[in-house]
Design a protein around this motif. Sequence first.
Motif, short mmCIF file in Angstrom:
data_model
loop_
_atom_site.label_atom_id
_atom_site.label_comp_id
_atom_site.label_asym_id
_atom_site.label_seq_id
_atom_site.Cartn_x
_atom_site.Cartn_y
_atom_site.Cartn_z
N GLN A 37 0.81 -1.21 0.00
CA GLN A 37 0.00 0.00 0.00
C GLN A 37 0.85 1.27 0.00
O GLN A 37 0.35 2.34 -0.28
CB GLN A 37 -0.93 0.02 1.23
CG GLN A 37 -1.84 -1.18 1.33
CD GLN A 37 -2.72 -1.35 0.10
OE1 GLN A 37 -3.25 -0.37 -0.42
NE2 GLN A 37 -2.85 -2.57 -0.38
N MET A 38 2.14 1.13 0.35
CA MET A 38 3.03 2.28 0.44
C MET A 38 4.09 2.20 -0.65
O MET A 38 4.44 1.11 -1.09
CB MET A 38 3.74 2.30 1.80
CG MET A 38 2.81 2.34 3.00
SD MET A 38 3.71 2.18 4.55
CE MET A 38 4.00 3.89 4.92
N THR A 39 4.60 3.36 -1.02
CA THR A 39 5.75 3.36 -1.93
C THR A 39 6.96 2.92 -1.10
O THR A 39 6.95 3.02 0.14
CB THR A 39 6.01 4.77 -2.50
OG1 THR A 39 6.40 5.63 -1.44
CG2 THR A 39 4.79 5.31 -3.23
N PRO A 40 8.01 2.43 -1.76
CA PRO A 40 9.22 2.05 -1.00
C PRO A 40 9.75 3.21 -0.16
O PRO A 40 10.23 3.01 0.96
CB PRO A 40 10.21 1.64 -2.10
CG PRO A 40 9.35 1.19 -3.24
CD PRO A 40 8.13 2.07 -3.18
N GLU A 41 9.63 4.45 -0.70
CA GLU A 41 10.11 5.61 0.05
C GLU A 41 9.28 5.83 1.31
O GLU A 41 9.83 6.13 2.38
CB GLU A 41 10.06 6.87 -0.83
CG GLU A 41 11.00 6.87 -2.02
CD GLU A 41 10.50 6.01 -3.19
OE1 GLU A 41 9.27 5.78 -3.31
OE2 GLU A 41 11.35 5.55 -3.96
N GLN A 42 7.97 5.70 1.20
CA GLN A 42 7.09 5.86 2.37
C GLN A 42 7.38 4.76 3.40
O GLN A 42 7.40 5.01 4.61
CB GLN A 42 5.61 5.79 1.96
CG GLN A 42 5.14 6.96 1.13
CD GLN A 42 3.75 6.73 0.55
OE1 GLN A 42 3.39 5.60 0.22
NE2 GLN A 42 2.98 7.80 0.41
N PHE A 43 7.60 3.54 2.91
CA PHE A 43 7.87 2.39 3.78
C PHE A 43 9.14 2.64 4.60
O PHE A 43 9.16 2.45 5.82
CB PHE A 43 7.99 1.13 2.91
CG PHE A 43 7.99 -0.15 3.68
CD1 PHE A 43 6.83 -0.68 4.20
CD2 PHE A 43 9.18 -0.87 3.85
CE1 PHE A 43 6.84 -1.88 4.89
CE2 PHE A 43 9.21 -2.06 4.54
CZ PHE A 43 8.02 -2.58 5.06
N ARG A 44 10.17 3.13 3.92
CA ARG A 44 11.44 3.42 4.62
C ARG A 44 11.28 4.62 5.55
O ARG A 44 11.78 4.62 6.67
CB ARG A 44 12.56 3.68 3.60
CG ARG A 44 13.17 2.43 3.02
CD ARG A 44 14.45 2.71 2.23
NE ARG A 44 14.26 3.62 1.11
CZ ARG A 44 13.78 3.26 -0.08
NH1 ARG A 44 13.46 2.00 -0.30
NH2 ARG A 44 13.63 4.14 -1.04
N ALA A 45 10.59 5.68 5.08
CA ALA A 45 10.42 6.90 5.89
C ALA A 45 9.67 6.61 7.18
O ALA A 45 9.90 7.26 8.20
CB ALA A 45 9.69 7.97 5.08
N ALA A 46 8.80 5.61 7.17
CA ALA A 46 8.05 5.25 8.38
C ALA A 46 8.86 4.30 9.27
O ALA A 46 8.41 3.94 10.36
CB ALA A 46 6.72 4.59 8.00
N GLY A 47 10.03 3.90 8.81
CA GLY A 47 10.88 3.01 9.61
C GLY A 47 10.43 1.56 9.56
O GLY A 47 10.93 0.72 10.33
N LEU A 48 9.53 1.24 8.66
CA LEU A 48 9.01 -0.13 8.61
C LEU A 48 10.01 -1.11 8.01
O LEU A 48 9.89 -2.32 8.23
CB LEU A 48 7.68 -0.16 7.82
CG LEU A 48 6.55 0.66 8.46
CD1 LEU A 48 5.31 0.64 7.57
CD2 LEU A 48 6.22 0.15 9.85
#
Length: 169
Positions: A37-48
């Motif tokens: 559901q998230m872009t790779p950038e969003q996934f990393r930015a959230a610390g996931l």
Amino acid sequence: MHMHPSTIRRIRPLVLGIALLLPALAWGQQASRIEQQMTPEQFRAAGLDQLSAEQLANLNAWLNRTLDVETTRAAEQAKQEVEDENRGFLNFGSNESVTGHVQGTFSGFAKGRQYTLDNGQVWRQTDSASLAGVQLQNPAVEISPSLIGSAWYMKIAGYNTRAKVERVK
């Protein structure tokens, strides 16, 4: 099948509500993974990206349970709102009685007369029931569905006479 324009106006909110709800229901029904559901950038930015596979699986399971609960709750609420709003129209909506007060002066029953309730609903009398010589200000009213069929009957508090009515607004 030809539908009267007022019927189309009454049903339009239902169609719109269902159209808006379907994507949420479809999304909630399929198991979803947050990383999809998230872009790779969003996934990393959230610390996931720091989570272990087990932690990520637990997060996805929790999100899916939450989505299922919220989607079910939203669908039930939307259904109830549509039923309440359309009560008395055709054979659609809730079959619970409508209670309230007739706005202004009630001068008895007469065929063709319209009665506006304090909730904004407007009902028109379709039979020849009469209640003559009555002048009441904002009387309490109950409009109940018939036990068989799709008819609705209006009764003024304190009187036994019932008039067959149909909702027009």
